[in-house]
Design a protein around this motif. Structure first.
Motif, PDB file in Angstrom:
ATOM      1  N   ASP A 118      -8.180 -14.326  46.933  1.00  0.00           N
ATOM      2  CA  ASP A 118      -8.355 -15.134  48.489  1.00  0.00           C
ATOM      3  C   ASP A 118      -8.265 -16.400  47.273  1.00  0.00           C
ATOM      4  O   ASP A 118      -7.617 -17.559  48.320  1.00  0.00           O
ATOM      5  N   SER A 119      -8.331 -17.456  46.354  1.00  0.00           N
ATOM      6  CA  SER A 119      -8.565 -18.549  45.963  1.00  0.00           C
ATOM      7  C   SER A 119      -6.981 -18.910  45.271  1.00  0.00           C
ATOM      8  O   SER A 119      -6.205 -20.230  45.160  1.00  0.00           O
ATOM      9  N   ASP A 120      -6.334 -17.672  45.463  1.00  0.00           N
ATOM     10  CA  ASP A 120      -5.190 -17.976  44.725  1.00  0.00           C
ATOM     11  C   ASP A 120      -4.379 -18.109  45.858  1.00  0.00           C
ATOM     12  O   ASP A 120      -2.738 -17.663  45.832  1.00  0.00           O
ATOM     13  N   ARG A 121      -4.758 -17.920  47.243  1.00  0.00           N
ATOM     14  CA  ARG A 121      -3.622 -17.792  48.093  1.00  0.00           C
ATOM     15  C   ARG A 121      -2.792 -19.714  48.278  1.00  0.00           C
ATOM     16  O   ARG A 121      -4.114 -19.938  49.081  1.00  0.00           O
ATOM     17  N   PRO A 122      -2.037 -19.909  48.901  1.00  0.00           N
ATOM     18  CA  PRO A 122      -0.902 -21.209  49.167  1.00  0.00           C
ATOM     19  C   PRO A 122      -2.100 -21.553  50.404  1.00  0.00           C
ATOM     20  O   PRO A 122      -1.457 -20.756  51.626  1.00  0.00           O
ATOM     21  N   LEU A 123      -0.760 -22.885  51.853  1.00  0.00           N
ATOM     22  CA  LEU A 123      -1.324 -22.887  52.755  1.00  0.00           C
ATOM     23  C   LEU A 123       0.602 -22.439  52.484  1.00  0.00           C
ATOM     24  O   LEU A 123       0.947 -23.499  52.303  1.00  0.00           O
TER      25      LEU A 123
ATOM     26  N   ARG B 274       2.678 -18.648  43.085  1.00  0.00           N
ATOM     27  CA  ARG B 274       1.557 -18.775  43.388  1.00  0.00           C
ATOM     28  C   ARG B 274       0.524 -18.469  41.786  1.00  0.00           C
ATOM     29  O   ARG B 274      -0.116 -19.805  41.845  1.00  0.00           O
ATOM     30  N   LEU B 275       0.800 -18.419  40.976  1.00  0.00           N
ATOM     31  CA  LEU B 275       0.012 -18.175  39.588  1.00  0.00           C
ATOM     32  C   LEU B 275       0.271 -19.080  39.251  1.00  0.00           C
ATOM     33  O   LEU B 275      -0.638 -20.113  38.051  1.00  0.00           O
ATOM     34  N   LEU B 276       1.167 -20.203  39.008  1.00  0.00           N
ATOM     35  CA  LEU B 276       1.073 -21.322  38.398  1.00  0.00           C
ATOM     36  C   LEU B 276       0.707 -22.215  38.784  1.00  0.00           C
ATOM     37  O   LEU B 276       0.173 -23.414  38.351  1.00  0.00           O
ATOM     38  N   GLY B 277       0.690 -21.921  39.783  1.00  0.00           N
ATOM     39  CA  GLY B 277      -0.229 -23.439  41.460  1.00  0.00           C
ATOM     40  C   GLY B 277       0.315 -24.146  42.071  1.00  0.00           C
ATOM     41  O   GLY B 277      -0.762 -25.029  42.240  1.00  0.00           O
ATOM     42  N   VAL B 278       1.102 -23.377  42.593  1.00  0.00           N
ATOM     43  CA  VAL B 278       1.556 -24.152  44.071  1.00  0.00           C
ATOM     44  C   VAL B 278       0.645 -24.123  45.538  1.00  0.00           C
ATOM     45  O   VAL B 278       0.128 -23.428  45.456  1.00  0.00           O
ATOM     46  N   ASP B 279       0.270 -25.441  46.179  1.00  0.00           N
ATOM     47  CA  ASP B 279      -0.777 -25.707  47.492  1.00  0.00           C
ATOM     48  C   ASP B 279      -0.396 -24.683  48.169  1.00  0.00           C
ATOM     49  O   ASP B 279      -1.218 -24.172  48.820  1.00  0.00           O
TER      50      ASP B 279
ATOM     51  N   SER C  89      -2.536 -32.428  37.075  1.00  0.00           N
ATOM     52  CA  SER C  89      -2.398 -32.569  38.220  1.00  0.00           C
ATOM     53  C   SER C  89      -4.096 -32.758  39.241  1.00  0.00           C
ATOM     54  O   SER C  89      -5.003 -32.314  38.994  1.00  0.00           O
ATOM     55  N   SER C  90      -4.201 -33.919  40.350  1.00  0.00           N
ATOM     56  CA  SER C  90      -4.662 -34.435  41.206  1.00  0.00           C
ATOM     57  C   SER C  90      -4.643 -34.436  42.132  1.00  0.00           C
ATOM     58  O   SER C  90      -5.394 -34.298  43.231  1.00  0.00           O
ATOM     59  N   LEU C  91      -3.718 -33.743  42.510  1.00  0.00           N
ATOM     60  CA  LEU C  91      -2.995 -33.705  43.433  1.00  0.00           C
ATOM     61  C   LEU C  91      -2.867 -32.091  44.408  1.00  0.00           C
ATOM     62  O   LEU C  91      -1.993 -31.561  43.880  1.00  0.00           O
ATOM     63  N   VAL C  92      -2.118 -32.980  46.123  1.00  0.00           N
ATOM     64  CA  VAL C  92      -1.869 -31.170  46.119  1.00  0.00           C
ATOM     65  C   VAL C  92      -0.684 -31.005  46.207  1.00  0.00           C
ATOM     66  O   VAL C  92       0.041 -32.194  45.920  1.00  0.00           O
ATOM     67  N   LEU C  93       0.136 -29.920  45.821  1.00  0.00           N
ATOM     68  CA  LEU C  93       1.259 -29.705  44.821  1.00  0.00           C
ATOM     69  C   LEU C  93       2.220 -28.691  45.649  1.00  0.00           C
ATOM     70  O   LEU C  93       2.168 -27.516  46.848  1.00  0.00           O
ATOM     71  N   HIS C  94       3.076 -29.482  46.883  1.00  0.00           N
ATOM     72  CA  HIS C  94       3.922 -28.682  47.879  1.00  0.00           C
ATOM     73  C   HIS C  94       4.953 -28.578  47.261  1.00  0.00           C
ATOM     74  O   HIS C  94       5.788 -29.762  47.055  1.00  0.00           O
ATOM     75  N   ALA C  95       5.358 -27.094  47.608  1.00  0.00           N
ATOM     76  CA  ALA C  95       6.334 -26.916  47.078  1.00  0.00           C
ATOM     77  C   ALA C  95       7.831 -26.712  47.746  1.00  0.00           C
ATOM     78  O   ALA C  95       7.699 -26.389  49.203  1.00  0.00           O
ATOM     79  N   HIS C  96       8.561 -27.365  47.627  1.00  0.00           N
ATOM     80  CA  HIS C  96      10.120 -26.708  48.253  1.00  0.00           C
ATOM     81  C   HIS C  96      10.777 -25.901  47.397  1.00  0.00           C
ATOM     82  O   HIS C  96      10.987 -26.224  46.545  1.00  0.00           O
TER      83      HIS C  96
END
Length: 430
Positions: A338-343, A301-306, A269-276
């Motif tokens: 800290d970098s593993d925190r999603p928004l 979060r480990l898998l990469g949710v932004d 992915s090159s996109l921000v991944l918004h998790a629902h």
């Protein structure tokens, strides 16, 4: 029985369960450890003490809790005993595969028949998991950089109705929202690529508007297109279509696509991944069953949710305010860095009226996406006025000014209070 508690090892995976049973919770704690590792209903050849020492799960903490007269699952009995037990699963037995972890420590436990209730309430992962999975690619900092918003919450809205608008009709609504000064727009999670509004047609109708607005103003509105698909290859194809047209975000229905498909996408992915988190309620709404968000969110979060939706104060759905506040806090805590925190995405029936309570109860942070549907697009003055009303509400919240007072000099906020004021939340305490 009296438990002989083991000492946890640094490499152990620690899972805490809240047990409920008409029988002995200490016995069931040991049964979890046995059934989910080396044990079975009869002794097996080769099940030596050395094997158990290497691969057996062990009870490392146990705390009795108040009992209940009502079982979580239908059962006979007058009193149901409860306790909190932590089981250490050895890395030797599970490894770092999340499929193995969820199968052993989360999935199979509920089949033990003596339970009348069982809930996973905590998960602590050892350092062996650090850096093994990709984690958020953008997270909080990347979301701010791409929207250009640094001194307030990112303000967003949702295209409603999800079912019915054609691509051209959707683009018309998007055009109004872009002109309103909105930071973020997303497809509703129910909108993926139906025949009446294919993803390809929506992308071609919407992205020129976003590119033109960026050329005129320098501001690129983040639009998250719904690209969820049961076929990982097809989901990546949809991702690539959005990226080619200059898009920078996508909505993923994480429970529908599953962890493996999401990881497949995230690595490409090159996109921000918004998790629902659609379907999350199935596994958490009953307080005596399922598992807590604190456990669930670590896996994604480990898998990469932004960006991760978590409802909000005075939400339109079932979740109480205290649960939202805890979920927000869970996302703020690093797993390893800290970098593993999603928004965090504050959503579900939000408008400016919840801003002061949201600000107070989330530790006075502005690091979140404040996602309003009708709270923006249904404003009496239109979407632009809706955006200004929400911004004004957050200005008042940060300054500690009562919304009614601030509305005297901010007419859009005054109109919002008049229309949505009956929805003003009542504090539930800190």
């Amino acid at each position: 029985m009296t438990l002989d508690l083991a000492r946890p090892r640094p490499s152990d995976i620690l899972v805490t369960y809240r047990i409920e049973t008409a029988g002995d919770p200490e016995f069931l704690a040991t049964k979890i450890a046995s059934d989910q590792s080396t044990g079975t209903f009869v002794d097996l050849p080769g099940e030596t003490p050395e094997l158990k020492a290497r691969a057996a799960a062990r009870v490392v903490a146990f705390e009795p809790l108040d009992g209940s007269h009502v079982p979580s699952l239908p059962a006979k009995g007058a009193t149901f005993n409860r306790a909190k037990a932590t089981i250490a699963y050895p890395m030797e037995a599970i490894g770092t595969d999340l499929a193995a972890l969820t199968t052993v420590a989360l999935g199979g436990v509920w089949s033990i028949k003596e339970f009348t209730g069982l809930r996973v309430i905590d998960l602590k992962l050892p350092s062996e998991f650090e850096g093994l999975y990709p984690g958020p690619q953008f997270g909080i900092g990347g979301s701010r950089r791409l929207t250009g918003v640094y001194d307030r919450p990112i303000i967003g809205t949702i295209i409603k109705p999800a079912l019915g608008l054609t691509p051209d009709e959707t683009a018309h609504v998007v055009g109004e929202l872009i002109a309103s000064g909105i930071d973020f727009i997303k497809d509703d999670e129910k909108l993926m690529s139906p025949p009446y509004s294919s993803l390809e047609a929506r992308v071609k109708a919407i992205m020129p508007l976003i590119r033109d607005h960026e050329q005129l103003t320098g501001k690129k509105v983040m639009y998250a297109f719904g690209i969820s698909d049961i076929d990982p290859d097809e989901m990546v194809r949809k991702h690539d279509m959005v990226a080619r047209e200059g898009g920078n975000a996508a909505v993923i229905n994480i429970n529908s696509v599953g962890m493996g498909a999401f990881l497949f996408l995230r690595r490409r992915s090159s996109l921000v991944l918004h998790a629902h988190r659609n379907g999350w309620d199935l596994i958490t709404r009953h307080p005596g069953l399922g598992f807590d968000f604190s456990v669930y969110q670590q896996l994604w979060r480990l898998l990469g949710v932004d960006q991760c939706q978590i409802n909000g104060i005075a939400a339109k759905y079932w979740e109480p305010d205290d649960s939202f506040v805890q979920s927000f806090s869970d996302l703020q805590k690093p797993i390893f860095h800290d970098s593993d925190r999603p928004l965090p995405v504050v959503c579900s029936g939000q408008w400016g009226g919840q801003a002061p309570e949201t600000y107070r109860r989330t530790g006075q942070t502005l690091d979140h996406l404040y996602l309003c549907g009708g709270g923006v697009v249904s404003h009496p003055g239109g979407p632009a006025a809706g955006v200004r009303a929400v911004r004004a509400a957050w200005e008042a919240a940060v300054a500690g000014i009562d919304l009614e007072e601030y509305a005297k000099s901010h007419p859009e906020l005054a109109l919002a209070l008049a229309k949505f004021g009956s929805k003003k939340p009542v504090s539930e305490g800190i």
